[in-house]
Design an enzyme around this catalytic site. Sequence first.
Site, short mmCIF file in Angstrom:
data_model
loop_
_atom_site.label_atom_id
_atom_site.label_comp_id
_atom_site.label_asym_id
_atom_site.label_seq_id
_atom_site.Cartn_x
_atom_site.Cartn_y
_atom_site.Cartn_z
N GLU A 85 0.84 -1.20 0.00
CA GLU A 85 0.00 0.00 0.00
C GLU A 85 0.88 1.25 0.00
OE1 GLU A 85 -3.71 1.94 2.51
OE2 GLU A 85 -3.40 -0.22 2.51
N LYS A 280 -8.07 -1.23 10.89
CA LYS A 280 -7.39 -1.68 9.68
C LYS A 280 -6.16 -0.81 9.44
CE LYS A 280 -6.50 -1.67 5.06
NZ LYS A 280 -5.72 -0.68 4.29
N ASP A 296 3.53 -14.53 11.52
CA ASP A 296 2.25 -14.92 10.93
C ASP A 296 1.24 -13.77 11.06
OD1 ASP A 296 -0.17 -16.05 10.20
OD2 ASP A 296 0.09 -17.87 11.38
N HIS A 393 -2.83 10.34 0.24
CA HIS A 393 -2.93 8.99 -0.29
C HIS A 393 -2.86 8.99 -1.81
CE1 HIS A 393 -4.11 4.77 -0.40
NE2 HIS A 393 -4.95 5.09 -1.37
#
Length: 438
Positions: A85, A280, A296, A393
């Site tokens: 991202e 998130k 993990d 962004h």
Amino acid sequence: MAPVVSGFSKLSKADKIKWLTEHHFDNDTHATDTLITYWNSNEQLQQLHDEFTENTISNYYLPFSVAPNFLINGERYTLPMAIEESSVVAAASKAAKFWQNRSGFKAEVLSTTKVGQVHFMYTGNFEKLHQFFAAVRPKLLSSVAPITKNMEKRGGGVLEIELRDKTTEIDHYYQLHCTFETVDAMGANFINSCLEQFAKTLVYEAKVYDHFSSSEKDIEIIMSILSNYVPHCLVRASVSCAIEDLPNTQQLSSLQYAEKFMRAVHIAEVEPYRAVTHNKGIMNGIDAIVLATGNDFRAIEAGAHAYAARDGKYKSLTHAKIKEGQFIFSIEIPLALGTVGGLTSLHPLVKLALQLLGKPSAKKLMEITAVAGLAQNFAALNSLITTGIQQGHMKMHLMNILNQFEATENEKEQLIAYFRTNTVTHSEVVTQIEKLRT
């Protein structure tokens, strides 16, 4: 529709790709070429990657980036981050730079206990089961002595075994609820090995227990498995500064900034729709560190989100407050991480990432990773309450759009210059590319 294939895993890598090309890509050599392009030219290294998992046909690359200037508990770190991202690493770096002049990040590990369970069915009298468990508990512990020997030398091992009655949820359902300390290992294989031995011992001892009837002797093991919910493998990280040291602009005074930031966090504490996106963003930073260090990320994600919903309602993992003129922003999150075992000693970039961090212990890695999540959340909230999330962004996303349209280096230079003073949108980028090309 592709035909059923038998023995696929036994085929060579070349034959696997040939089968895929024939049945899924209409014999298009472009598919084969793409897969081969991502093979490592170092045959030994490629074989190592091939053996990480099953049916490997190529490598899937993610950018391996670094975010410098993280001051954590008085020590300076450059964080390795594996993520695709576009804005994550830039946002983390910006947050690190902001807080390095404001005493940096503070972090502490609160606890490191992990959990595993043996789930079983028993149809007899609970009191008799309880008496049986008290008698067999020492045998359960001694049965795993060969497994725990090395872990105990490092300060870990089995901490507790508890019999839990779950019959109110499912008829005849009980469990051995076991807690472990795995020190610098994530410990999944260690925990699962102990649990499976517990299960074998439990079944055997039940069959020879004199006080059980014949039906009570038949304990049925359903499964033995660790839990990725680790609410007692917990780390806390925070930042704080005087309110007047926060951003002060024409739009927002430092106090207004602090209050608006606090309200944004509070919304995520009460509104699940916002909380999911809020968390998130936290996981953007955490997952990037977890991936880079060979841990993990699926287990970390599952445990973190379960913890966010531990009170019956999904909430923010971060919290903000104003106290005695100080702005305080913090996170509390479960992170079951390891710095030994698994990929940590196999994957060359994982070894490099851990070396970059100073070969941390699992506790130190927990602190660093929690800080990455807090920094990411701070950067996101800072944008949301000021300029909005899309300005930064989309500027970071610009290069992805340009590459999508195969822009030349000259086109990239001109368009990057244009969008320094203009809003980036996909349609506007397309418009400007077409102008250049016509």
